[in-house]
Design a protein around this motif. Structure first.
Motif, PDB file in Angstrom:
ATOM      1  N   ASP A 126      46.792   7.531   0.656  1.00  0.00           N
ATOM      2  CA  ASP A 126      46.239   6.225   0.098  1.00  0.00           C
ATOM      3  C   ASP A 126      44.754   6.040  -0.523  1.00  0.00           C
ATOM      4  O   ASP A 126      44.634   5.367  -1.220  1.00  0.00           O
ATOM      5  CB  ASP A 126      46.735   4.854   1.181  1.00  0.00           C
ATOM      6  CG  ASP A 126      46.373   5.159   2.237  1.00  0.00           C
ATOM      7  OD1 ASP A 126      45.701   6.335   2.690  1.00  0.00           O
ATOM      8  OD2 ASP A 126      46.593   4.464   3.262  1.00  0.00           O
ATOM      9  N   VAL A 166      45.470  -1.616   1.227  1.00  0.00           N
ATOM     10  CA  VAL A 166      46.848  -1.671   0.841  1.00  0.00           C
ATOM     11  C   VAL A 166      47.536  -2.936   0.585  1.00  0.00           C
ATOM     12  O   VAL A 166      47.436  -3.707   1.548  1.00  0.00           O
ATOM     13  CB  VAL A 166      47.292  -0.696   1.610  1.00  0.00           C
ATOM     14  CG1 VAL A 166      48.896  -0.331   1.364  1.00  0.00           C
ATOM     15  CG2 VAL A 166      46.660   0.842   1.839  1.00  0.00           C
ATOM     16  N   VAL A 176      45.087  -0.925  -3.320  1.00  0.00           N
ATOM     17  CA  VAL A 176      45.997   0.085  -3.655  1.00  0.00           C
ATOM     18  C   VAL A 176      47.292  -0.233  -3.218  1.00  0.00           C
ATOM     19  O   VAL A 176      47.874  -0.806  -2.203  1.00  0.00           O
ATOM     20  CB  VAL A 176      45.594   1.316  -2.561  1.00  0.00           C
ATOM     21  CG1 VAL A 176      46.982   2.362  -2.599  1.00  0.00           C
ATOM     22  CG2 VAL A 176      44.251   2.097  -2.999  1.00  0.00           C
ATOM     23  N   ASP A 213      51.239  -0.057  -2.529  1.00  0.00           N
ATOM     24  CA  ASP A 213      52.269   0.600  -1.604  1.00  0.00           C
ATOM     25  C   ASP A 213      53.325   0.604  -2.629  1.00  0.00           C
ATOM     26  O   ASP A 213      53.991  -0.543  -2.839  1.00  0.00           O
ATOM     27  CB  ASP A 213      52.208  -0.045  -0.382  1.00  0.00           C
ATOM     28  CG  ASP A 213      53.497   0.653   0.499  1.00  0.00           C
ATOM     29  OD1 ASP A 213      54.365   1.557  -0.359  1.00  0.00           O
ATOM     30  OD2 ASP A 213      53.671   0.142   1.636  1.00  0.00           O
ATOM     31  N   PHE A 231      51.351   5.899  -3.688  1.00  0.00           N
ATOM     32  CA  PHE A 231      50.295   4.813  -3.950  1.00  0.00           C
ATOM     33  C   PHE A 231      49.610   4.699  -5.362  1.00  0.00           C
ATOM     34  O   PHE A 231      49.780   5.821  -5.897  1.00  0.00           O
ATOM     35  CB  PHE A 231      49.198   5.100  -2.999  1.00  0.00           C
ATOM     36  CG  PHE A 231      49.541   4.890  -1.531  1.00  0.00           C
ATOM     37  CD1 PHE A 231      49.762   3.643  -0.797  1.00  0.00           C
ATOM     38  CD2 PHE A 231      49.969   6.208  -0.793  1.00  0.00           C
ATOM     39  CE1 PHE A 231      50.316   3.715   0.288  1.00  0.00           C
ATOM     40  CE2 PHE A 231      50.313   6.006   0.430  1.00  0.00           C
ATOM     41  CZ  PHE A 231      50.623   4.661   1.077  1.00  0.00           C
TER      42      PHE A 231
END
Ligand code: NAP
Ligand code: ZN
Ligand code: ZN
Length: 346
Positions: free
Chosen positions: A151, A317, A340, A342, A37
C-alpha cells in the motif's frame, strides 16, 4: 477477455461511479495483474475533469498501481505468477526513437501510451488502476521490492518517480540546498527522497499547518509562502527548487529564491500559463525547467532506492466509495499525504 470491477467517470462533470471494464486477452508479452492498491494522483483529477483537454469516456483513472501477477503470456520472461509488481503512468512506447532507446520512454517522440485515456495499439482506450485487474505489456511492469509495503509502494509509481527523477538529474545530494514547494502527494515524496539523497531540504507550504510532518519527513526548515517575509529571508538561497503545486504560482517570486546557477524544476502541471521575467534568470544564470515521471529503468532504480532507505509513502487507505470525497479533500490541500484505494472494495 478479462472483466474488472472499476470506478470511472462518464463525463468531465460527473462523479466517479462503479463500472465494469473488459481487458484484452493476454498477448504473448502481456501480464495480468490483480490490482491490490492504487494511489490517487492530482493528475487523475485534472484528467477526468477535462482540465488538460477532452477525454474519452467512460474513463477509469489511476496510475499508481501495485498488485500481484495473476497470469503471464506465453513469452513473458521478466515476471512470474505471484510477483509483487507495479505499473506507473505509461504502459507502452515506440521503443525505437532516441529517448526510448535511452531508457527515457516518458519522452517518447511518438507519444508513449499512457496508463489511462490513451489509444492503445489494438485501438481500444487504456483504462487505469481504480480497478481490480489490469493487463500490461511486461516491459512496463516493474518489481516492488519486499522491503516496501504494497500500500505504501503504490504512490511511488507516480509521486515517487516524478520527484526522484529531477532530484537525481539536478544533483540533489550532500551540500545541496533543495526547496520543495507544496507538501502534498508529490511534495512529501520529494522531501523524503531529497533527504535520503543527503540534501538539505526546506519545505515551502501555503501555511505552517503541516510543519511537524515536514520536519519528520526529513526537512530541516519549513516556511509559509503566505508570509511575505519568507521571500525576503530566503532570497538567493536554493540550488534547486522542486515545484509540485497543482495551481499557478508567482514564478518570479520563487525564481528569486534561487542561488547563482540554481534551477527551479516544475513538476506541478496546472493547465494555466504563468508569467516569467527574464532578468532574474539572466542576472543569476538561473534555469526554469520541467520534468515528467521517469523511464522504466529509472522507476525500478527509484523503487530499489526506496527499499534500501526504507521509504514508502505516507498514506490514507480508503474504500472505493470514498474516492469522490477524497478528490474534494485533495483539492482543499487536505491530504496527508496520499489517498490509496483498497481495490478489494471496488
Ligand atoms: P496534491 O497532493 O494536491 O499536492 C499539491 C500541493 O500543492 C498541495 O498539497 C498544496 O500544498 C499545494 N497547493 C495546492 N493548491 C495551491 C495553491 N493554489 N497555491 C499554492 N499551493 C497550492 O497534488 P499531487 O498529486 O502532488 O500533484 C501535484 C501536481 O503535480 C498536479 O498538478 C499534478 O497533475 C502534477 N503531476 C505532474 C507529474 C509529472 O510527471 N510532471 C506527475 C504527477 C503529478 P501545501 O498545502 O503544502 O501548500
Ligand atoms: Zn500521477
Ligand atoms: Zn519512442
Amino acid at each position: 477477455m478479462y472483466p474488472a470491477h472499476a470506478y470511472g467517470a462518464t463525463s468531465a462533470t460527473s462523479p466517479l461511479e462503479p463500472i465494469t471494464i473488459k481487458h484484452r486477452a493476454l498477448g504473448p508479452n502481456d501480464v495480468l495483474i490483480d490490482v491490490k492498491f492504487c494511489g490517487i494522483c492530482h493528475s487523475d483529477i485534472h484528467t477526468v475533469r477535462g482540465e488538460w483537454g477532452p477525454q474519452p469516456y467512460p474513463l477509469v483513472p489511476g496510475h499508481e498501481i501495485v498488485g500481484i501477477v495473476a497470469e503471464t503470456g506465453s513469452a513473458v520472461a521478466r515476471h512470474s505468477v505471484g510477483d509483487r509488481v507495479g505499473v506507473g503512468c505509461m504502459v507502452n512506447s515506440c521503443r525505437t526513437c532516441t529517448p526510448c532507446r535511452a531508457g527515457q520512454e516518458q519522452y517518447c517522440e511518438n507519444d508513449c501510451i499512457l496508463t489511462y485515456g490513451s489509444p492503445d495499439r489494438d485501438g481500444t482506450i487504456t483504462q487505469g488502476g481504480y480497478a481490480t485487474r489490469v493487463v500490461v505489456t511486461e516491459d512496463f511492469v516493474v518489481n516492488v521490492p519486499d522491503a516496501i509495503r504494497l500500500d505504501e509502494a503504490a504512490p511511488l509509481l507516480c509521486a515517487g518517480i516524478t520527484t526522484y527523477s529531477p532530484l537525481r538529474r539536478w544533483g540533489a545530494g550532500p551540500g545541496k540546498k533543495v526547496a520543495v514547494v507544496g507538501l502534498g502527494g508529490l511534495g512529501h515524496m520529494a522531501v523524503k527522497l531529497a533527504h535520503a539523497m543527503g540534501a538539505e531540504v526546506t519545505v515551502l507550504s501555503q501555511s505552517l499547518k503541516k510543519m511537524d510532518d515536514g520536519l519528520r519527513l526529513g526537512a530541516t526548515a519549513y516556511h509559509a509562502t503566505s508570509d511575505p517575509d519568507t521571500f525576503i529571508r530566503l532570497a538567493g538561497s536554493f540550488d534547486l527548487i522542486v515545484n509540485t503545486v497543482s495551481a499557478p504560482l508567482d514564478l518570479d517570486a520563487y525564481v528569486a529564491l534561487l542561488a547563482l546557477d540554481g534551477a527551479m524544476v516544475n513538476v506541478g502541471a496546472p493547465p494555466q500559463p504563468m508569467a516569467l521575467s527574464m532578468f532574474p534568470l539572466i542576472m543569476r544564470r538561473r534555469t526554469v525547467a520541467g520534468s515528467t515521471i521517469g523511464g522504466i529503468a529509472e522507476t525500478q532504480e527509484m523503487l530499489d532506492f526506496c527499499a534500501r532507505y526504507r521509504i514508502g509513502a505516507e498514506i490514507e487507505v480508503i474504500s472505493a466509495e470514498k474516492i469522490n470525497e477524497s478528490y474534494e479533500r485533495i483539492l482543499a490541500s487536505d491530504v496527508r499525504y496520499r489517498f490509496v484505494i483498497d481495490t478489494t472494495t471496488l
